[in-house]
Design a protein around this motif. Sequence first.
Motif, PDB file in Angstrom:
ATOM      1  N   ALA A 139      28.536  16.467  51.443  1.00 11.40           N
ATOM      2  CA  ALA A 139      28.829  17.635  51.502  1.00 11.40           C
ATOM      3  C   ALA A 139      29.024  18.442  50.105  1.00 11.40           C
ATOM      4  O   ALA A 139      28.481  19.464  49.745  1.00 11.40           O
ATOM      5  N   GLU A 140      29.988  17.838  49.380  1.00 14.04           N
ATOM      6  CA  GLU A 140      30.317  18.454  48.131  1.00 14.04           C
ATOM      7  C   GLU A 140      29.363  18.360  47.212  1.00 14.04           C
ATOM      8  O   GLU A 140      29.164  19.588  46.309  1.00 14.04           O
ATOM      9  N   LYS A 141      28.315  17.532  46.933  1.00 14.26           N
ATOM     10  CA  LYS A 141      27.247  17.517  46.121  1.00 14.26           C
ATOM     11  C   LYS A 141      26.182  18.637  46.350  1.00 14.26           C
ATOM     12  O   LYS A 141      25.892  19.229  45.604  1.00 14.26           O
ATOM     13  N   GLY A 155      29.735  31.248  51.580  1.00 14.81           N
ATOM     14  CA  GLY A 155      29.492  30.361  52.460  1.00 14.81           C
ATOM     15  C   GLY A 155      30.020  29.050  51.666  1.00 14.81           C
ATOM     16  O   GLY A 155      30.468  28.006  52.186  1.00 14.81           O
ATOM     17  N   ALA A 156      29.131  28.698  50.533  1.00 14.69           N
ATOM     18  CA  ALA A 156      29.355  27.620  49.630  1.00 14.69           C
ATOM     19  C   ALA A 156      30.828  27.752  49.081  1.00 14.69           C
ATOM     20  O   ALA A 156      31.186  26.497  48.996  1.00 14.69           O
ATOM     21  N   LEU A 157      31.262  28.732  48.757  1.00 12.41           N
ATOM     22  CA  LEU A 157      32.688  28.691  48.015  1.00 12.41           C
ATOM     23  C   LEU A 157      33.554  28.239  49.220  1.00 12.41           C
ATOM     24  O   LEU A 157      34.579  27.445  49.219  1.00 12.41           O
ATOM     25  N   GLN A 158      33.430  28.783  50.520  1.00  9.81           N
ATOM     26  CA  GLN A 158      34.557  28.456  51.731  1.00  9.81           C
ATOM     27  C   GLN A 158      34.222  26.970  51.857  1.00  9.81           C
ATOM     28  O   GLN A 158      35.331  26.240  52.206  1.00  9.81           O
ATOM     29  N   ASN A 159      32.962  26.632  52.150  1.00  9.38           N
ATOM     30  CA  ASN A 159      32.905  25.172  52.530  1.00  9.38           C
ATOM     31  C   ASN A 159      33.043  24.077  51.607  1.00  9.38           C
ATOM     32  O   ASN A 159      33.872  23.011  51.848  1.00  9.38           O
ATOM     33  N   LEU A 164      36.629  19.901  49.611  1.00  9.84           N
ATOM     34  CA  LEU A 164      37.621  19.449  48.611  1.00  9.84           C
ATOM     35  C   LEU A 164      38.989  18.967  49.080  1.00  9.84           C
ATOM     36  O   LEU A 164      39.585  18.082  48.756  1.00  9.84           O
ATOM     37  N   LYS A 165      39.359  20.039  50.100  1.00 11.89           N
ATOM     38  CA  LYS A 165      40.603  19.581  50.807  1.00 11.89           C
ATOM     39  C   LYS A 165      40.711  18.555  51.448  1.00 11.89           C
ATOM     40  O   LYS A 165      41.739  17.689  51.462  1.00 11.89           O
ATOM     41  N   SER A 173      40.664  22.759  45.386  1.00 11.35           N
ATOM     42  CA  SER A 173      40.456  23.491  46.475  1.00 11.35           C
ATOM     43  C   SER A 173      41.081  24.561  46.674  1.00 11.35           C
ATOM     44  O   SER A 173      40.528  25.763  46.993  1.00 11.35           O
ATOM     45  N   LEU A 174      42.274  24.728  46.073  1.00  8.62           N
ATOM     46  CA  LEU A 174      42.889  25.930  46.105  1.00  8.62           C
ATOM     47  C   LEU A 174      42.316  26.891  44.982  1.00  8.62           C
ATOM     48  O   LEU A 174      42.370  28.334  45.394  1.00  8.62           O
ATOM     49  N   ASP A 175      41.792  26.418  44.026  1.00  6.25           N
ATOM     50  CA  ASP A 175      41.406  27.406  43.192  1.00  6.25           C
ATOM     51  C   ASP A 175      40.080  28.127  43.627  1.00  6.25           C
ATOM     52  O   ASP A 175      39.679  29.312  43.176  1.00  6.25           O
TER      53      ASP A 175
END
Length: 604
Positions: A139-141, A155-159, A164-165, A173-175
Amino acid sequence: MEKTNNQAFGEKFQQQLAENSHLARALEYYHEKEYATAKMFLEMVIKEDPTVDVYHLLAMVEQNEGELAQATIWLNRALEIDPDSPDLYNTLGDLLMKEKKYQEAINAFEQTLKFQPDHPDARYNIGASLMRLKKYEAAEKYLRKALEDQPNHIGALQNLSLALKELDFQQESLDLSNRLLAIQENEIACNNHGTILRDMNRIEEARKYFERAIELNPKYAAAYSNAGLMLLDLGEPELAITHYKYAITLDDQDPAFYHNLAFAYFDAKRYGEGWDVFRHRKLVENVSGYTGKPEWEGEPLEGKRLLVTAEQGLGDEIMFASTIPDLSKEDGDITLQCDPRLAAIYQRSFPEITILGVERKDIDRSMEIDYENAIGDLPRFYRRTLEDFPVINGYLDADPQKVAVWKERLDQFGKGLKVGLCWRSGVAEKMRKHLLVSISSVSQYYPLLSIPDVTFISLQYTNVTEELRIVRKEIGKEVLLLEGIDMKNDQDSLAALMVALDLTISVHTAVLQMASAVRGANAWAVPASMGVPFHRLTKSPEPKDIDDKKRDDIEKMTARIGAATSILTEATKQVDPAEWITKISSQEAEDGRIYPDAVIKYAE
């Protein structure tokens, strides 16, 4: 993705629209969200002039009506006419995601990219589908690529932040979560931000974001539940109970809310209420029994047959089995199904009942019984107050012959204490790295391992050869790996080994549960036991000021290992260290805690 722009359907659709009054009326009603009427006119058009765009529009009408299966049928009709349409595949993928058919959705979105490599949504949709399948690396890629194309894609930022979490890239993830909050602050973004901070053990900050999510949406059940988790971590179980109960009034179908509420009751020592709520884990998840027979509600069992089934993991089975001595006093024909690895020690320990050592899936569903209960339901009858938890030195009986064999083998390692050590759960790869309750590094135990005249034996069932090679290299201490025992599958021999050892020190795993349950074994939990006091004689070495200082989990773990080191060092100074360890371990202590100062004073 819903389309409202007529041009999205192309020139042929515009020409058809101009020539067909039914289609024009259907589109008009579609834009007004009167989908039932739009569908009626579109069905007329299908009979007159079926085209790709008409099938596509009809699919979107069905989708808005919630008729996802029928919408998929119409889309497949459209694809029969135009099998190279990226938009059709993208809409099909959306539908399949709504039906929770995530792998099929990914296949559809990949077709979209095949025919339109720069499609604006397909990469994000694949990433979102992979998230649902918990395939976080894949998913990350896709999500990173989606953000390259659209840097502010919500949506991309959130997911990606959540992926990453899960992959333990906490700071990145926090950034990303901060970027998302700068673009759009809503209850979901705040709640997700709180979960990241929670996983970073920044409890107070996490609580603030959960509370902010509640401010933005006072009906957001997940935020109340998460805020309750923080309150529990902060030592406020009664406030946590209030939050969980309100979350359930908002959403009574989430089993996690009941689970969290039950453990808040346990933390508040309101055990009876906790077990009553814990029962809901099955009702909400719609988990039925294996035989279809009713649950036993505590009525007399004389002349009745009861099947008790195992649930959850091996450690939970062992823990809940502490209620079997109580159940065996009932006047009934009782059968206990258990993990086959536990059958031998259960048959020896519970001679009054029938032991069925088979996997749950292999239970004979036609067996003749009157009632069926999961073993996790038994505490509801027998452990409703703190006084109902017996102060006993175990309830499982190891094989005495195997104990004698192990003692003889351990004697071959020379004089001094023989201590078993388990520093990591065997399912660590499925758990968060920061959860030091069940996962730690062997290097954290170096002060303990460096105590002279103590032989340490690994109780890990996974391959730890390389880790122990590093231990030898870094501190010159050997942690022994025993041959001739399968630590995972031969639970009867493991129980005997624990009795033969002078002490078992473990994080919260099935190893700790077995050491606490078998008679004659001494068990220390590092860190302290959580939740329910099934094993009231299990000890937890702690510094006296553990609750007075704000420390993160790693600092607390270091302090607890330091406490264990101090006590074990004191043991080596005694005339009979093994007997002294047994005395210390067998004494009842408040919350199971033992403090170095008190122990040293006791020794004097």
